[in-house]
Design a protein around this motif. Sequence first.
Motif: not given
Length: 195
Positions: A151-167
Motif C-alpha cells: 500500500l505504501g504511500a496510499a492512505s487508509v482508509p482506501t476506497r473504490i468509488s462508483f458513479q453512474p456513467r450519465e447523470g
Amino acid sequence: MAPLTQQKQPQSNSGFTLLEVLVALAIIAALVAIVAPGWLGLLNRQRMNTAQNAALAVIREAQANAKRQNRQWQACFRVADDRVQSLAQALPSRSTPTSFCATDAPGWEDLIGGESDQVAINTATTSFLTNGPGVYYVPFRFDGLIDDERLGAASVPTRISFQPREGATPANQRCVAVATLLGAIRTERGPACNL
C-alpha cells in the motif's frame, strides 16, 4: 313477391374525435415528463447499489481467500471497453509486481453483468492502488490484513468509488472503503465517498 326493402340502419357515431385524441396524448406526454426523471433516478440508484454490493463481495472474497489459503490475494477493478470489471486474484509471490491485476489475467468479470457499461469508476474519489490507467486494486496479506508494504504511500482508509456513467452527482455516488489496516470494510454513499 315484393322486393325486400332495405331498412336503413342508424349511423353510428362511435370513436374519438381528433381533438379528444390530441388531448389524451398531451396528458400522457405530461405524465411521462413528470415520471421519467424519477424512474431514471431510481434505475441509477439501483445500479449504484448493485455495483457497491458486487465490489464489496469481491473485496471480501479476496480477503477471505487470503486468510483461508494463507497467501496474498488482491481485489482488482478495471474499466475495459467502457465496462467496469472485477477480479479476486491470488498473487504468486511478492516479487512479481507485473502480476498486480494484469489485464490479461483470466477471470475478469463484468461487475454488474449486462449493465456494467452504465457504471463508471470515479477516479477523483478512488484511492485504491493503481496498475496502469483504469486498473485499481487493494492487496491483502496472508492473514487478511491490508498489505501495508504494498500500500505504501496510499492512505487508509482506501476506497473504490462508483458513479453512474450519465447523470452523475455527488449524491448518487457509492463506494466501498477498506477502513483500517486490520481490513475492516465498510460501504459509504454520497459525500461520504469523498476523500
